[in-house]
Motif scaffolding. Structure first.
Motif, PDB file in Angstrom:
ATOM      1  N   ASP A 164      -3.403  -2.888  -5.797  1.00 26.61           N
ATOM      2  CA  ASP A 164      -3.031  -4.178  -5.217  1.00 26.61           C
ATOM      3  C   ASP A 164      -1.519  -4.333  -5.073  1.00 26.61           C
ATOM      4  O   ASP A 164      -1.049  -5.264  -4.439  1.00 26.61           O
ATOM      5  N   SER A 184       0.840  -1.199   0.000  1.00 24.91           N
ATOM      6  CA  SER A 184       0.000   0.000   0.000  1.00 24.91           C
ATOM      7  C   SER A 184       0.879   1.255   0.000  1.00 24.91           C
ATOM      8  O   SER A 184       2.101   1.171   0.099  1.00 24.91           O
ATOM      9  N   ARG A 220     -11.634   1.866 -12.492  1.00 21.05           N
ATOM     10  CA  ARG A 220     -13.004   2.005 -12.988  1.00 21.05           C
ATOM     11  C   ARG A 220     -13.320   3.477 -13.196  1.00 21.05           C
ATOM     12  O   ARG A 220     -12.738   4.355 -12.558  1.00 21.05           O
ATOM     13  N   GLY A 251      -3.171  -1.785 -10.194  1.00 17.11           N
ATOM     14  CA  GLY A 251      -4.449  -2.203  -9.653  1.00 17.11           C
ATOM     15  C   GLY A 251      -5.556  -2.281 -10.664  1.00 17.11           C
ATOM     16  O   GLY A 251      -5.333  -2.359 -11.879  1.00 17.11           O
ATOM     17  N   SER A 252      -6.759  -2.241 -10.133  1.00 17.11           N
ATOM     18  CA  SER A 252      -7.987  -2.311 -10.927  1.00 17.11           C
ATOM     19  C   SER A 252      -8.610  -0.934 -10.971  1.00 17.11           C
ATOM     20  O   SER A 252      -8.820  -0.307  -9.935  1.00 17.11           O
ATOM     21  N   ASP A 310      -8.173   0.872  -7.468  1.00 17.87           N
ATOM     22  CA  ASP A 310      -7.974   0.081  -6.256  1.00 17.87           C
ATOM     23  C   ASP A 310      -6.618  -0.593  -6.413  1.00 17.87           C
ATOM     24  O   ASP A 310      -6.414  -1.415  -7.312  1.00 17.87           O
ATOM     25  N   ASN A 335      -4.786   2.146  -0.248  1.00 18.98           N
ATOM     26  CA  ASN A 335      -4.914   1.301  -1.436  1.00 18.98           C
ATOM     27  C   ASN A 335      -5.909   1.842  -2.448  1.00 18.98           C
ATOM     28  O   ASN A 335      -6.494   1.075  -3.231  1.00 18.98           O
ATOM     29  N   GLN A 336      -6.096   3.161  -2.453  1.00 20.21           N
ATOM     30  CA  GLN A 336      -7.060   3.723  -3.401  1.00 20.21           C
ATOM     31  C   GLN A 336      -6.710   5.178  -3.723  1.00 20.21           C
ATOM     32  O   GLN A 336      -6.458   5.974  -2.824  1.00 20.21           O
ATOM     33  N   LEU A 349     -10.940   5.876 -10.824  1.00 17.89           N
ATOM     34  CA  LEU A 349     -10.563   5.383  -9.503  1.00 17.89           C
ATOM     35  C   LEU A 349      -9.753   4.112  -9.679  1.00 17.89           C
ATOM     36  O   LEU A 349     -10.085   3.277 -10.523  1.00 17.89           O
TER      37      LEU A 349
END
Length: 185
Positions: A128, A7, A94, A91-92, A126, A49-50, A124
């Protein structure tokens, strides 16, 4: 030389806060890989983590199209002044549509109601994996300021002209993938 972290910690958050630019990297399962520069003033850290960034209208909308196909996204910062370092956030991702309640919440909260001209959506991620590397190969540059060109361009367009531009240039990626920009219709 490379180090991995689960993170964003306070040291990495501080590094991000000192940067002036970041780059996004995205790709669909097939077609072109896209790398886009963004002003660091557009990014907010929401948690360890965001992160989210406010995306302005541009000549295309590749990141949104790619996220509609495959939600992986990388954000990269590289120090062009001070000690060398590269920071990548994997990360992922969207898209958060401008007309959504989530967009309004984020705009009012972390962005303190400041919406730049031509704001199109938010992206955004997320996270990992966080990775740093040396950055020894990145040259030194002197920061002289932000360019006002994009804001001036958007300010000089009426809402109708801006929408017409987005409909013409931002609905489909270079490889023909839909961006979802007007999906609510």
């Amino acid at each position: 030389m490379a180090k991995q972290f689960p993170s964003i910690d306070s040291r990495l958050s501080d590094f991000i806060s000192r940067q002036h630019i970041f780059f996004t990297g995205s790709a669909a399962p097939a077609g072109r890989v896209n790398v886009s520069p963004k002003p660091a003033t557009a990014l907010r850290i929401l948690g360890p983590n965001q992160v989210v960034y406010l995306d302005q209208t541009g000549s295309s909308n590749e990141t949104a199209a790619h996220l509609g196909q495959l939600n992986r996204l990388t954000i990269m910062f590289c120090a062009v002044e001070g000690p060398p370092q590269i920071l990548r956030l994997y990360g992922s991702g969207r898209v958060i549509r401008r007309e959504s309640a989530e967009y309004a919440e984020l705009l009012a909260g972390p962005f303190e109601g400041n919406e730049p001209p031509g704001a199109r959506q938010m992206i955004l991620i997320d996270i990992d994996l966080v990775q740093t590397s040396c950055g020894f190969g990145v040259p030194l540059f002197d920061y002289r300021g932000e360019r006002g060109s994009l804001d001036r361009w958007a300010d000089n367009k009426s809402p109708e002209e801006l929408e017409a531009y987005q409909r013409e240039k931002n609905q489909v990626s270079l490889d023909g993938y839909p961006t979802g920009l007007f999906a609510a219709e």
